[in-house]
Design a protein around this motif. Sequence first.
Motif, PDB file in Angstrom:
ATOM      1  N   VAL A  29      96.558  54.583 -70.603  1.00 54.08           N
ATOM      2  CA  VAL A  29      97.217  55.597 -69.393  1.00 54.08           C
ATOM      3  C   VAL A  29      96.017  55.411 -68.723  1.00 54.08           C
ATOM      4  CG1 VAL A  29      97.649  56.837 -68.651  1.00 54.08           C
ATOM      5  CG2 VAL A  29      98.660  56.126 -70.750  1.00 54.08           C
ATOM      6  N   THR A  30      95.636  54.782 -67.793  1.00 50.73           N
ATOM      7  CA  THR A  30      94.364  55.462 -65.780  1.00 50.73           C
ATOM      8  C   THR A  30      95.494  55.691 -65.267  1.00 50.73           C
ATOM      9  OG1 THR A  30      92.952  54.866 -65.783  1.00 50.73           O
ATOM     10  CG2 THR A  30      94.535  52.963 -65.269  1.00 50.73           C
ATOM     11  N   ALA A  31      95.094  56.423 -64.631  1.00 53.55           N
ATOM     12  CA  ALA A  31      96.150  56.821 -63.046  1.00 53.55           C
ATOM     13  C   ALA A  31      94.838  57.216 -61.602  1.00 53.55           C
ATOM     14  CB  ALA A  31      96.678  58.378 -63.045  1.00 53.55           C
ATOM     15  N   GLY A  32      95.104  56.272 -60.917  1.00 50.09           N
ATOM     16  CA  GLY A  32      94.131  56.467 -59.533  1.00 50.09           C
ATOM     17  C   GLY A  32      94.160  55.601 -58.642  1.00 50.09           C
ATOM     18  N   ARG A  33      93.543  55.596 -57.500  1.00 50.91           N
ATOM     19  CA  ARG A  33      94.232  54.279 -55.961  1.00 50.91           C
ATOM     20  C   ARG A  33      94.432  52.935 -56.603  1.00 50.91           C
ATOM     21  NH1 ARG A  33      91.543  55.372 -51.832  1.00 50.91           N
ATOM     22  NH2 ARG A  33      89.811  56.539 -52.391  1.00 50.91           N
ATOM     23  N   LEU A  34      94.677  51.684 -56.411  1.00 46.32           N
ATOM     24  CA  LEU A  34      94.948  50.247 -57.093  1.00 46.32           C
ATOM     25  C   LEU A  34      93.795  49.653 -55.548  1.00 46.32           C
ATOM     26  CD1 LEU A  34      98.543  49.593 -57.847  1.00 46.32           C
ATOM     27  CD2 LEU A  34      96.609  50.867 -58.837  1.00 46.32           C
ATOM     28  N   ILE A  35      92.215  50.047 -56.241  1.00 42.55           N
ATOM     29  CA  ILE A  35      91.538  49.438 -55.327  1.00 42.55           C
ATOM     30  C   ILE A  35      90.008  49.125 -56.617  1.00 42.55           C
ATOM     31  CG2 ILE A  35      91.900  51.023 -53.489  1.00 42.55           C
ATOM     32  CD1 ILE A  35      90.215  52.924 -54.532  1.00 42.55           C
ATOM     33  N   GLU A  36      88.851  48.397 -56.151  1.00 42.03           N
ATOM     34  CA  GLU A  36      88.187  47.475 -56.625  1.00 42.03           C
ATOM     35  C   GLU A  36      87.770  49.158 -57.302  1.00 42.03           C
ATOM     36  OE1 GLU A  36      84.368  45.189 -56.311  1.00 42.03           O
ATOM     37  OE2 GLU A  36      85.143  45.878 -54.949  1.00 42.03           O
ATOM     38  N   GLN A  37      86.803  49.978 -56.571  1.00 43.94           N
ATOM     39  CA  GLN A  37      86.090  50.962 -57.098  1.00 43.94           C
ATOM     40  C   GLN A  37      86.977  51.385 -59.017  1.00 43.94           C
ATOM     41  OE1 GLN A  37      86.804  54.413 -54.558  1.00 43.94           O
ATOM     42  NE2 GLN A  37      85.026  55.997 -56.296  1.00 43.94           N
TER      43      GLN A  37
END
Length: 199
Positions: A29-37
């Motif tokens: 699992v991962t969680a975070g905005r779907l951005i390149e970073q």
Amino acid sequence: IPLEFYGVKKNRDQVLAEYNLPPNLFYIVTAGRLIEQKGHTYLMEAAKKMIEAGMSNFMVLIFGKGELQLELEKKISSLNLQNHVRLMGIGLMDKILSISDIFVFPSLWEGLSISLLQAMDSGSPIVATKVSGSNEAIIDNESGLLVSPRNSGELASAIIALINDQSKREKLAQGAYSRVKKFSIENNVKVIEDLVLMK
């Protein structure tokens, strides 16, 4: 930093049922905005490498929304990962962590992440990239595994190693929980000291 996630694992089966996910898979699992970073593409490539290495009984769940949504959907399709990677949208952190058998933090660059600290507090074994915030929070091989950013091979190897070693998962999860408590106290003391010195 609110850390109140220890014990959420007891809700695993209930939350999996809410998401219509089978209970017998290993959830990365991962969680975070779907951005390149955030490095999601490398996590997807790691999933592909895991399949190529003979792993099958797992699913990667990516929680969050952002500008790369369509691009990541296309990558899932192009790598033929539909049965192993899902974009889950926004979720509540306690539910996300309750189903996290391994929490992965594949960022390319990052300060100290609250979601990483919350994952440590939940008793999740963690694989994170060697970026400044993770290096500060995690002691490699004690409270998590650290891998190079932009390196899907290292990421896949670390995840496979944890899937195959329950005692290692348990050791790292306990190490993460102990570390985040100490880390949180130290940071709170430092904040108080800084406020006192400013007066």
